[in-house]
Design a protein around this motif. Sequence first.
Motif, PDB file in Angstrom:
ATOM      1  N   ILE A 201     -15.635   6.827   0.136  1.00 22.58           N
ATOM      2  CA  ILE A 201     -15.246   5.421  -0.032  1.00 22.58           C
ATOM      3  C   ILE A 201     -15.335   4.671   1.299  1.00 22.58           C
ATOM      4  O   ILE A 201     -15.830   3.530   1.365  1.00 22.58           O
ATOM      5  CB  ILE A 201     -13.830   5.332  -0.619  1.00 22.58           C
ATOM      6  CG1 ILE A 201     -13.810   5.887  -2.051  1.00 22.58           C
ATOM      7  CG2 ILE A 201     -13.321   3.892  -0.603  1.00 22.58           C
ATOM      8  CD1 ILE A 201     -12.430   5.991  -2.649  1.00 22.58           C
TER       9      ILE A 201
ATOM     10  N   THR B  66       0.827  -1.203   0.000  1.00 20.53           N
ATOM     11  CA  THR B  66       0.000   0.000   0.000  1.00 20.53           C
ATOM     12  C   THR B  66       0.861   1.252   0.000  1.00 20.53           C
ATOM     13  O   THR B  66       0.541   2.243  -0.672  1.00 20.53           O
ATOM     14  CB  THR B  66      -0.929   0.000   1.230  1.00 20.53           C
ATOM     15  OG1 THR B  66      -1.722  -1.188   1.227  1.00 20.53           O
ATOM     16  CG2 THR B  66      -1.847   1.200   1.212  1.00 20.53           C
TER      17      THR B  66
ATOM     18  N   PHE C 206      -6.012   0.707  -4.667  1.00 25.54           N
ATOM     19  CA  PHE C 206      -7.289   0.171  -4.211  1.00 25.54           C
ATOM     20  C   PHE C 206      -7.180  -1.325  -3.912  1.00 25.54           C
ATOM     21  O   PHE C 206      -7.771  -1.819  -2.932  1.00 25.54           O
ATOM     22  CB  PHE C 206      -8.381   0.421  -5.257  1.00 25.54           C
ATOM     23  CG  PHE C 206      -9.032   1.767  -5.127  1.00 25.54           C
ATOM     24  CD1 PHE C 206     -10.017   1.991  -4.176  1.00 25.54           C
ATOM     25  CD2 PHE C 206      -8.661   2.819  -5.957  1.00 25.54           C
ATOM     26  CE1 PHE C 206     -10.618   3.234  -4.045  1.00 25.54           C
ATOM     27  CE2 PHE C 206      -9.254   4.060  -5.835  1.00 25.54           C
ATOM     28  CZ  PHE C 206     -10.244   4.273  -4.876  1.00 25.54           C
ATOM     29  N   TYR C 207      -6.434  -2.047  -4.744  1.00 27.23           N
ATOM     30  CA  TYR C 207      -6.301  -3.489  -4.552  1.00 27.23           C
ATOM     31  C   TYR C 207      -5.579  -3.804  -3.240  1.00 27.23           C
ATOM     32  O   TYR C 207      -6.051  -4.621  -2.429  1.00 27.23           O
ATOM     33  CB  TYR C 207      -5.548  -4.093  -5.732  1.00 27.23           C
ATOM     34  CG  TYR C 207      -5.341  -5.576  -5.644  1.00 27.23           C
ATOM     35  CD1 TYR C 207      -6.411  -6.455  -5.836  1.00 27.23           C
ATOM     36  CD2 TYR C 207      -4.084  -6.111  -5.373  1.00 27.23           C
ATOM     37  CE1 TYR C 207      -6.226  -7.836  -5.748  1.00 27.23           C
ATOM     38  CE2 TYR C 207      -3.891  -7.480  -5.285  1.00 27.23           C
ATOM     39  CZ  TYR C 207      -4.963  -8.334  -5.475  1.00 27.23           C
ATOM     40  OH  TYR C 207      -4.773  -9.687  -5.390  1.00 27.23           O
TER      41      TYR C 207
ATOM     42  N   SER D  59      -5.134  -1.789  -0.636  1.00 28.13           N
ATOM     43  CA  SER D  59      -5.906  -1.291   0.507  1.00 28.13           C
ATOM     44  C   SER D  59      -7.073  -2.226   0.821  1.00 28.13           C
ATOM     45  O   SER D  59      -7.388  -2.474   1.997  1.00 28.13           O
ATOM     46  CB  SER D  59      -6.427   0.118   0.205  1.00 28.13           C
ATOM     47  OG  SER D  59      -5.367   1.010  -0.051  1.00 28.13           O
ATOM     48  N   PHE D  60      -7.716  -2.754  -0.229  1.00 28.21           N
ATOM     49  CA  PHE D  60      -8.841  -3.661  -0.022  1.00 28.21           C
ATOM     50  C   PHE D  60      -8.390  -4.936   0.687  1.00 28.21           C
ATOM     51  O   PHE D  60      -9.039  -5.400   1.638  1.00 28.21           O
ATOM     52  CB  PHE D  60      -9.481  -4.008  -1.366  1.00 28.21           C
ATOM     53  CG  PHE D  60     -10.533  -5.082  -1.284  1.00 28.21           C
ATOM     54  CD1 PHE D  60     -11.806  -4.789  -0.827  1.00 28.21           C
ATOM     55  CD2 PHE D  60     -10.230  -6.385  -1.655  1.00 28.21           C
ATOM     56  CE1 PHE D  60     -12.771  -5.784  -0.733  1.00 28.21           C
ATOM     57  CE2 PHE D  60     -11.187  -7.380  -1.579  1.00 28.21           C
ATOM     58  CZ  PHE D  60     -12.462  -7.075  -1.116  1.00 28.21           C
TER      59      PHE D  60
END
Length: 260
Positions: free
Chosen positions: A212, A19, A50-51, A53-54
């Motif tokens: 978000i 991240t 985003f990947y 963090s998800f």
Amino acid sequence: MKKYNPFHLVELSPWPILTSFSALSFALGVIIMVRSFNVYPFLISVVLLFYASFLWGRDVHREGCYIGEHNYEVTVGFKVGMILFILSECFFFLGMFWGYLHLAQLPSIEMGGVWPPVGIEPFDPSGVPFLNTILLVSSGVSVTWCHHSVEKGDYYHSVLSLFITVLLGMLFTCLQGLEYYVASFTFSCSAYSSIYFMGTGFHGLHVIIGSILLMKCLFRLYFLHVSPNHSVGFECSVWYWHFVDVVWFCLYLIFYWWGV
């Protein structure tokens, strides 16, 4: 291994470092996009950010919901960390307000000795900025409604109010983009335009991040992953959204209303 403290010992995870590098590539992608008009590095960095963090958030969610590692001491640590983060953001925006007020009180000869500088047409504070203020204040009311509904265990109203909050945040972002589109000045026109785009742009970024976070909380509410006894992530997101509301109110008073 037996623990001799009540705190959660974090296991090895690749997501924090990934991240961090994704955030670095995001900043570099923005610079490349602005300087070279090449949008592909920016888009790739957004997807990676985003990947990572998800997946990081997924692991934290599993630790709290399914493994039960988030006891009272751990949740207090999460809340204190969020409070300190919001405090650091307060000083970040305080620096922008300080710069704006300094330039406004002592306009240089190059700017015509007036504020806003000669040739700059500021926005009407009773137009789109006032509408955006109404939207954000309304979103603060709806997210507070959601918070109380979660504490009472009212599933229907908590989902409905949080959906309204996310919708208002998205409308705010669209109107802010429209304001940038019709602006009569650019980032490099003067000190006024630079500090204006800097302050409102970073606030807009915070609104997107807050939207978000609340959208993630909305999905968790929908699947019954948030309860009165398990809502620390939701509470931190609500605090962050209230911070965004207060910052916008200060931006409106200083940048739009007092500055003209």
